[in-house]
Scaffold this active site. Structure first.
Site, PDB file in Angstrom:
ATOM      1  N   ASP A 288      33.651  51.858  34.011  1.00 59.23           N
ATOM      2  CA  ASP A 288      34.501  51.612  35.173  1.00 59.23           C
ATOM      3  C   ASP A 288      33.669  51.960  36.386  1.00 59.23           C
ATOM      4  OD1 ASP A 288      37.262  50.703  35.829  1.00 59.23           O
ATOM      5  OD2 ASP A 288      37.184  52.495  37.078  1.00 59.23           O
ATOM      6  N   SER A 289      33.573  51.024  37.282  1.00 57.85           N
ATOM      7  CA  SER A 289      32.655  51.215  38.400  1.00 57.85           C
ATOM      8  C   SER A 289      33.260  50.647  39.668  1.00 57.85           C
ATOM      9  CB  SER A 289      31.308  50.547  38.109  1.00 57.85           C
ATOM     10  OG  SER A 289      31.490  49.205  37.714  1.00 57.85           O
TER      11      SER A 289
ATOM     12  N   LYS B 295      16.750  46.225  39.477  1.00 52.81           N
ATOM     13  CA  LYS B 295      18.013  46.888  39.817  1.00 52.81           C
ATOM     14  C   LYS B 295      18.221  48.140  38.968  1.00 52.81           C
ATOM     15  CE  LYS B 295      23.025  46.222  39.711  1.00 52.81           C
ATOM     16  NZ  LYS B 295      24.135  45.297  39.402  1.00 52.81           N
TER      17      LYS B 295
END
EC number: 3.6.1.66
Length: 214
Positions: free
Chosen positions: A74-75, A186
């Site tokens: 969950d971000s 990234k």
């Protein structure tokens, strides 16, 4: 902390971009993994008010449905000038009337909200991406791993890589947004490295060190 004694897990997500990033991160560790979407599991309602609560809801649902350990994420994007919004509601900001998600619209919402606050200078647009991984077992045991990366919200969006809000987030110390970086750039991490860049890679590094390494 409980060690993970199997390499067969469920990735508790229906988000294609998130599934792809997690697959990239777990790939080198020899996991056999299927996503909740591939297994046709229904999406649980995310009723939590924290990243940890929502991550647990997703991981526990997949673990209990599959009988296997499940890893969820969950971000969200936490923007200081917006009092932490969109935060745990980051995905909700992208929801459209027909139930699909439009992140171009969501990024415009962010920019409009910042403009309403008069946040035009970089120092007024500080933010962080937060990722909480939850590893859940069918017996209900859970472990959490939190990663954060500080940065600035930029406008207009830059780059077409990644997903979600990546094109408007520039991590501190870099001239490029996440949307302008390759997946390897990234994440900025591979097994054994002391440093990780992205919030998800930082959380995953903790997961590896806690649950996989002897």
């Amino acid at each position: 902390m409980r060690k993970l004694d199997t390499r067969t897990i469920v990735v508790a997500s229906h988000n294609k971009g998130k599934i792809a990033e997690i697959a990239d991160l777990i790939g080198p560790f020899g996991f056999s993994a299927k996503s909740a979407a591939e297994l046709n599991f229904s999406e649980p309602e995310e009723t939590g008010t924290t990243f940890e609560e929502n991550a647990a809801i997703k991981a526990l649902a997949s673990a209990k449905a599959s009988g296997l350990p499940a890893l969820s994420d969950d971000s969200g994007l936490v923007i200081d000038a917006l009092d932490g919004a969109p935060g745990v509601y980051t995905a909700n900001w992208a929801e459209t009337a027909d139930g699909t998600r439009d992140f171009a619209m969501a990024m415009q919402k962010v920019e409009d909200a910042l403009a309403e606050r008069g946040a035009s200078k970089p120092e007024d647009r500080t933010a962080r991406f937060v990722s909480v991984l939850c590893l859940a077992w069918p017996d209900g045991h859970v472990e959490y791993f939190r990663g954060e990366v500080e940065g600035t919200v930029v406008w207009p969006p830059r780059g077409t890589s990644g997903f979600g809000y990546d094109p408007i987030f520039k991590p501190d110390g870099y001239d490029t947004t996440f949307g302008e970086m390759s997946a390897d750039e990234k994440h900025g991490w591979k097994h054994g490295d002391a440093f990780a860049l992205s919030h998800r890679a930082r959380a995953f590094k903790k997961f590896v060190e806690t649950c996989l390494e002897a």
